[in-house]
Scaffold this active site. Structure first.
Site, mmCIF file in Angstrom:
data_model
loop_
_atom_site.group_PDB
_atom_site.id
_atom_site.type_symbol
_atom_site.label_atom_id
_atom_site.label_comp_id
_atom_site.label_asym_id
_atom_site.label_seq_id
_atom_site.Cartn_x
_atom_site.Cartn_y
_atom_site.Cartn_z
ATOM 1 N N CYS A 70 17.792 -3.525 32.826
ATOM 2 C CA CYS A 70 18.244 -2.673 31.709
ATOM 3 C C CYS A 70 17.438 -2.894 30.430
ATOM 4 O O CYS A 70 17.564 -2.121 29.479
ATOM 5 C CB CYS A 70 19.725 -2.893 31.448
ATOM 6 S SG CYS A 70 20.725 -2.636 32.918
ATOM 7 N N HIS A 121 21.196 -0.542 24.460
ATOM 8 C CA HIS A 121 21.419 -0.231 25.873
ATOM 9 C C HIS A 121 22.862 0.231 26.043
ATOM 10 O O HIS A 121 23.788 -0.381 25.518
ATOM 11 C CB HIS A 121 21.138 -1.471 26.717
ATOM 12 C CG HIS A 121 21.561 -1.309 28.141
ATOM 13 N ND1 HIS A 121 21.224 -0.205 28.887
ATOM 14 C CD2 HIS A 121 22.310 -2.102 28.941
ATOM 15 C CE1 HIS A 121 21.749 -0.322 30.091
ATOM 16 N NE2 HIS A 121 22.411 -1.463 30.157
ATOM 17 N N ASN A 152 26.086 3.927 32.566
ATOM 18 C CA ASN A 152 24.984 2.975 32.392
ATOM 19 C C ASN A 152 23.826 3.408 33.294
ATOM 20 O O ASN A 152 23.936 3.338 34.510
ATOM 21 C CB ASN A 152 25.490 1.579 32.771
ATOM 22 C CG ASN A 152 24.432 0.502 32.594
ATOM 23 O OD1 ASN A 152 23.241 0.801 32.437
ATOM 24 N ND2 ASN A 152 24.854 -0.747 32.638
HETATM 25 O O1 UT7 Z 1 23.564 -3.018 32.295
HETATM 26 C C1 UT7 Z 1 23.747 -4.376 32.404
HETATM 27 C C2 UT7 Z 1 24.726 -4.823 31.490
HETATM 28 N N1 UT7 Z 1 26.051 -4.716 32.050
HETATM 29 C C3 UT7 Z 1 27.068 -4.846 31.254
HETATM 30 O O2 UT7 Z 1 26.866 -4.968 30.079
HETATM 31 C C4 UT7 Z 1 28.445 -4.921 31.825
HETATM 32 C C5 UT7 Z 1 29.229 -5.924 31.061
HETATM 33 N N2 UT7 Z 1 30.607 -6.085 31.508
HETATM 34 C C6 UT7 Z 1 31.551 -5.146 31.303
HETATM 35 O O3 UT7 Z 1 31.275 -4.092 30.754
HETATM 36 C C7 UT7 Z 1 32.979 -5.472 31.716
HETATM 37 O O4 UT7 Z 1 33.079 -6.827 32.038
HETATM 38 C C8 UT7 Z 1 33.477 -4.591 32.894
HETATM 39 C C9 UT7 Z 1 33.648 -3.164 32.426
HETATM 40 C C10 UT7 Z 1 32.499 -4.671 34.050
HETATM 41 C C11 UT7 Z 1 34.837 -5.101 33.371
HETATM 42 O O5 UT7 Z 1 35.764 -5.103 32.301
HETATM 43 P P1 UT7 Z 1 36.723 -6.356 32.077
HETATM 44 O O6 UT7 Z 1 37.573 -6.018 30.924
HETATM 45 O O7 UT7 Z 1 35.842 -7.575 31.979
HETATM 46 O O8 UT7 Z 1 37.615 -6.342 33.380
HETATM 47 P P2 UT7 Z 1 37.763 -7.481 34.494
HETATM 48 O O9 UT7 Z 1 36.542 -7.596 35.310
HETATM 49 O O10 UT7 Z 1 38.309 -8.716 33.853
HETATM 50 O O11 UT7 Z 1 38.911 -6.856 35.385
HETATM 51 C C12 UT7 Z 1 40.237 -6.663 34.884
HETATM 52 C C13 UT7 Z 1 41.101 -6.075 35.974
HETATM 53 C C14 UT7 Z 1 41.034 -6.839 37.277
HETATM 54 O O12 UT7 Z 1 42.317 -6.820 37.863
HETATM 55 P P3 UT7 Z 1 43.300 -8.093 37.750
HETATM 56 O O13 UT7 Z 1 42.546 -9.223 38.384
HETATM 57 O O14 UT7 Z 1 43.506 -8.278 36.270
HETATM 58 O O15 UT7 Z 1 44.498 -7.639 38.495
HETATM 59 C C15 UT7 Z 1 40.101 -6.003 38.138
HETATM 60 O O16 UT7 Z 1 40.354 -6.167 39.513
HETATM 61 O O17 UT7 Z 1 40.653 -4.748 36.266
HETATM 62 C C16 UT7 Z 1 40.448 -4.621 37.676
HETATM 63 N N3 UT7 Z 1 39.377 -3.654 37.892
HETATM 64 C C17 UT7 Z 1 39.596 -2.321 38.013
HETATM 65 N N4 UT7 Z 1 40.733 -1.598 37.994
HETATM 66 C C18 UT7 Z 1 40.607 -0.255 38.120
HETATM 67 C C19 UT7 Z 1 38.049 -3.877 37.988
HETATM 68 N N5 UT7 Z 1 37.390 -2.713 38.166
HETATM 69 C C20 UT7 Z 1 38.329 -1.739 38.171
HETATM 70 C C21 UT7 Z 1 38.277 -0.343 38.306
HETATM 71 N N6 UT7 Z 1 39.432 0.354 38.276
HETATM 72 N N7 UT7 Z 1 37.100 0.333 38.456
#
Ligand code: UT7
Length: 329
Positions: free
Chosen positions: A123, A256, A286
């Site tokens: 990225c 980005h 993204n």
């Molecule tokens: O281009 C390279 C750079 N990439 C980035 O900058 C990405 C950086 N990271 C992020 O943007 C975030 O960490 C994410 C958007 C990927 C994830 O957001 P988060 O607030 O960190 O969520 P999480 O991974 O802590 O997940 C929270 C909950 C989990 O459920 P439990 O364990 O709390 O029950 C996940 O299983 O959300 C769940 N979850 C989803 N639920 C519905 C994860 N993906 C999804 C989904 N739909 N697509």
């Protein structure tokens, strides 16, 4: 004795290309739900700001999208393809292992000679490519460079992994960077820290005629999030300082486009009002190396970014890599 005039590089044209197929969150959630992968428009919007993405057809490869964006950038610059003597394509989703996507773009544009190569910094690829092109122009190795970010991440996504498959889209953006006696690129800073290579990777390969390893994108989202917010703030300050300026001199921030929460946090940490941060992640998702030139093209065409403005372009992603380019339009 007269000294030779100083050579700078300037962005003289921008372009972009998106696949035909637009998939909004509700459609994606329904498609994923049908295969037992639960997600929702609400979750995607709340956690990322993404509302839709474009998904490439089999024919819309990175070189095809990159070529379309390049044609638009060359036309906007008022140049002809034959004027281009350097092509750099930033991509992690090349058409082939080799030849480079840049050589495929070169052929499609009918250009012969000049240098053409790909840059792989995920990225951060576009800011890496722009920095290399700037250096080559300033040292006299090139006069008119095409720098393209082109990606088809939909092809390396694991559509059973809801933690990643809702985040990415396909597309391409391009700029023409030309030699000039007026400054355009004011400063550029690139960084990498390979110790974090495992938090965002596609650890597959082609070996002895088979795919080896895991050929799908995997990500520790929270680890990437934390690192991204810290380094984007740092590298912006480092880059304005290298140009002898301050954050207050930035007219526009074009980071980005991974997650609207990262964009907002970066703007806040830098003390920039939200209106100065260009956001396209809502409509493109993204698009990795394509995200910065796509966002730049959108804001140039809608008239927000104009001649004389100082724009901070920022990349961050797998590797771990990050960097920034401060450019006066
Ligand atoms: O281009 C390279 C750079 N990439 C980035 O900058 C990405 C950086 N990271 C992020 O943007 C975030 O960490 C994410 C958007 C990927 C994830 O957001 P988060 O607030 O960190 O969520 P999480 O991974 O802590 O997940 C929270 C909950 C989990 O459920 P439990 O364990 O709390 O029950 C996940 O299983 O959300 C769940 N979850 C989803 N639920 C519905 C994860 N993906 C999804 C989904 N739909 N697509």
């Amino acid at each position: 004795m007269t000294s030779s005039p100083r050579v700078y590089s300037r962005i003289v044209g921008t372009g972009s290309a998106l696949p035909e197929r637009l998939v909004d969150n509700a459609t994606l959630a329904a498609e994923l739900g049908a295969r037992g992968v639960e997600t929702s428009d609400d979750w995607i919007v709340a956690r990322t700001g993404i509302r839709q993405r474009y998904i490439a057809s089999p024919e819309e490869s990175s070189s095809v999208l990159g070529t379309r964006a390049a044609r638009m950038a060359i036309e906007t610059a008022g140049l002809a393809p034959g004027d281009i003597d350097l092509i750099i394509v930033a991509t992690s989703t090349p058409d082939f292992v080799f030849p480079s996507t840049a050589c495929l773009v070169q052929r499609a544009l009918g250009i012969v000679g000049g240098a053409a190569f790909d840059v792989q910094a995920v990225c951060s690829g576009f800011v890496y490519g722009l920095t290399v092109a700037d250096a080559m122009i300033r040292t006299g190795s090139a006069r008119h460079a095409l720098v393209i970010g082109a990606e088809t991440f939909s092809r390396i996504l694991d559509w059973n992994d809801r933690g990643t498959c809702v985040l990415f889209g396909d597309g391409a953006g391009a700029v023409v960077l030309s030699a000039s006696d007026r400054p355009g690129i004011l400063a550029a800073k690139l960084h990498a820290d390979g110790r974090h290579e495992a938090i965002l990777r596609t650890a597959g390969n082609v070996s002895h005629g088979s795919i080896t390893g895991h050929p799908f994108l995997t990500m520790d989202g929270q680890a990437v999030f934390k690192l991204a917010v810290g380094v984007l703030d740092e590298v912006a300050r480092e880059t304005v300082a290298a140009a002898g300026l301050t954050v207050a001199d930035i007219d526009w921030l074009v980071p980005h486009q991974a997650n609207v929460r990262i964009l907002q946090a970066t703007g806040r940490r830098l003390g920039l009002p939200a209106e100065k941060v260009i956001v396209t992640v809502d409509r493109h998702a993204n698009t990795s190396a394509a995200s910065v030139p796509l966002a730049l093209d959108v804001a140039m065409r809608d008239g927000r970014i104009r001649e004389g403005h100082r724009v901070m372009l920022q990349g961050v992603g797998g590797g771990f890599t990050w960097g920034a380019v401060l450019v006066q339009i």
